[in-house]
Design a protein around this motif. Structure first.
Motif, PDB file in Angstrom:
ATOM      1  N   VAL A  94       0.866  -1.186   0.000  1.00  0.00           N
ATOM      2  CA  VAL A  94       0.000   0.000   0.000  1.00  0.00           C
ATOM      3  C   VAL A  94       0.899   1.230   0.000  1.00  0.00           C
ATOM      4  CG1 VAL A  94      -1.655   1.343   1.354  1.00  0.00           C
ATOM      5  CG2 VAL A  94      -1.920  -1.142   1.167  1.00  0.00           C
ATOM      6  N   ASP A  95       0.677   2.144  -0.956  1.00  0.00           N
ATOM      7  CA  ASP A  95       1.531   3.330  -1.085  1.00  0.00           C
ATOM      8  C   ASP A  95       0.954   4.544  -0.392  1.00  0.00           C
ATOM      9  OD1 ASP A  95       3.761   2.600  -3.293  1.00  0.00           O
ATOM     10  OD2 ASP A  95       1.878   1.577  -3.761  1.00  0.00           O
ATOM     11  N   ALA A  96      -0.346   4.572  -0.157  1.00  0.00           N
ATOM     12  CA  ALA A  96      -1.000   5.657   0.573  1.00  0.00           C
ATOM     13  C   ALA A  96      -2.350   5.134   1.069  1.00  0.00           C
ATOM     14  CB  ALA A  96      -1.182   6.894  -0.303  1.00  0.00           C
ATOM     15  N   PHE A  97      -2.899   5.823   2.058  1.00  0.00           N
ATOM     16  CA  PHE A  97      -4.064   5.271   2.757  1.00  0.00           C
ATOM     17  C   PHE A  97      -4.989   6.399   3.191  1.00  0.00           C
ATOM     18  CE2 PHE A  97      -5.403   3.245   7.045  1.00  0.00           C
ATOM     19  CZ  PHE A  97      -6.558   2.711   6.489  1.00  0.00           C
ATOM     20  N   ILE A  98      -6.280   6.250   2.888  1.00  0.00           N
ATOM     21  CA  ILE A  98      -7.315   7.156   3.377  1.00  0.00           C
ATOM     22  C   ILE A  98      -8.269   6.348   4.239  1.00  0.00           C
ATOM     23  CG2 ILE A  98      -9.251   8.671   2.781  1.00  0.00           C
ATOM     24  CD1 ILE A  98      -7.850   9.279   0.142  1.00  0.00           C
ATOM     25  N   ALA A  99      -8.378   6.712   5.509  1.00  0.00           N
ATOM     26  CA  ALA A  99      -9.255   6.023   6.463  1.00  0.00           C
ATOM     27  C   ALA A  99     -10.380   6.981   6.843  1.00  0.00           C
ATOM     28  CB  ALA A  99      -8.461   5.601   7.693  1.00  0.00           C
ATOM     29  N   ALA A 100     -11.582   6.697   6.392  1.00  0.00           N
ATOM     30  CA  ALA A 100     -12.717   7.598   6.596  1.00  0.00           C
ATOM     31  C   ALA A 100     -13.650   7.084   7.684  1.00  0.00           C
ATOM     32  CB  ALA A 100     -13.491   7.773   5.289  1.00  0.00           C
ATOM     33  N   SER A 101     -14.032   7.968   8.589  1.00  0.00           N
ATOM     34  CA  SER A 101     -15.064   7.678   9.586  1.00  0.00           C
ATOM     35  C   SER A 101     -14.721   6.460  10.437  1.00  0.00           C
ATOM     36  CB  SER A 101     -16.423   7.453   8.888  1.00  0.00           C
ATOM     37  OG  SER A 101     -16.755   8.540   8.065  1.00  0.00           O
ATOM     38  N   CYS A 102     -13.483   6.395  10.921  1.00  0.00           N
ATOM     39  CA  CYS A 102     -13.082   5.202  11.679  1.00  0.00           C
ATOM     40  C   CYS A 102     -12.031   5.490  12.746  1.00  0.00           C
ATOM     41  CB  CYS A 102     -12.576   4.112  10.731  1.00  0.00           C
ATOM     42  SG  CYS A 102     -11.183   4.600   9.701  1.00  0.00           S
ATOM     43  N   THR A 103     -11.998   6.699  13.279  1.00  0.00           N
ATOM     44  CA  THR A 103     -11.029   7.006  14.330  1.00  0.00           C
ATOM     45  C   THR A 103     -11.644   6.715  15.701  1.00  0.00           C
ATOM     46  OG1 THR A 103     -11.691   9.333  14.197  1.00  0.00           O
ATOM     47  CG2 THR A 103      -9.673   8.700  13.042  1.00  0.00           C
ATOM     48  N   ALA A 104     -11.902   5.439  15.943  1.00  0.00           N
ATOM     49  CA  ALA A 104     -12.476   5.000  17.215  1.00  0.00           C
ATOM     50  C   ALA A 104     -11.978   3.596  17.516  1.00  0.00           C
ATOM     51  CB  ALA A 104     -14.009   5.013  17.165  1.00  0.00           C
ATOM     52  N   ILE A 105     -11.747   3.310  18.793  1.00  0.00           N
ATOM     53  CA  ILE A 105     -11.350   1.975  19.214  1.00  0.00           C
ATOM     54  C   ILE A 105     -12.614   1.167  19.488  1.00  0.00           C
ATOM     55  CG2 ILE A 105     -10.047   0.626  20.887  1.00  0.00           C
ATOM     56  CD1 ILE A 105      -8.281   2.479  19.269  1.00  0.00           C
TER      57      ILE A 105
END
Length: 244
Positions: A94-105
């Protein structure tokens, strides 16, 4: 080689949620691959497992990597899975990563409440679909209004998938991610609860908060989200030209 974008959907929905992004990238001549996780979309008759989900993501990423550098884009549950995947001790291609709506444990009382609410919706007439349709109709623009449900809703896998998320070690995974990363949240997103923790664990990651936007940021603000994808692709291109 042409950049390739791999999309991972959130819980209950399917690859169809990425229609606006796939069409945008395809028109620009960029490879776009939206997958279905086990138990969702075209794989509704399967059982969701973490192993199956990770195998699906890995297969799509490695196949895309044979054609060009890979941008992994994921939403909600798919984002949590993709954080764990991208932050593996042996990094995937993976060269870059977009993580949407998931900054929760996904642990403890928060996860328990979410599961209780989900089970409650499933007990409503039609599994609460009328309420879901009303919310989508009032919050999403016409161009994306039908995308979340176009591949069907994975009602039967929802609690199974939610329960499985509690074993993810996102704290370790976030800190391990070494590729350019963007955390994208809507202003009113309920999964912003550990936003500061995630950015502290990975100071090089960028946080983008989209004003007046809910958890469904990809569909509620499709042009904004497409612009974030454009930013990630430009960052990848700059890194390639610099290294070359």
């Amino acid at each position: 080689m042409t950049p390739q974008v791999v999309f991972v959907h959130g819980i209950r929905t399917s690859a169809s949620m990425w229609r606006a992004q796939v069409e945008h990238l395809t028109a620009a001549g960029i490879g776009a691959h939206a997958l279905d996780l086990p138990g969702h979309g075209t794989r509704m008759n399967e059982t969701f497992t973490l192993d199956g989900a990770f195998e699906t993501i890995d297969r799509a990423v490695r196949d895309a990597a044979t054609r060009g550098p890979v941008l992994l884009v994921a939403h909600s549950m798919g984002g949590l899975l993709s954080i764990q995947y991208t932050g593996r001790e042996d990094p995937p291609p993976v060269d870059a990563f977009i993580a949407a709506s998931c900054t929760a444990i996904p642990r403890g009382p928060g996860l328990a409440i979410y599961r209780t609410l989900a089970r409650g919706f499933n007990r409503l007439p039609g599994r609460g679909q009328a309420l879901t349709d009303m919310v989508l109709d009032r919050t999403l623009p016409p161009e994306t209004r039908t995308d979340f449900g176009a591949g069907g809703y994975a009602y039967d896998m929802q609690d199974v998938a939610l329960r499985s998320l509690s074993v993810l070690d996102l704290v370790t995974a976030v800190a391990r991610i070494s590729v350019p990363t963007w955390f994208v949240n809507g202003q009113w997103d309920q999964l912003r609860s550990n936003e500061r923790l995630f950015t502290a664990l990975n100071p090089d990651a960028e946080l983008i908060v989209v004003p007046r936007t809910s958890h469904l940021v990809t569909a509620m603000r499709p042009r904004v989200f497409n612009a974030v994808i454009g930013l990630a692709l430009a960052t990848m291109e700059r890194a390639r030209s610099t290294s070359g």
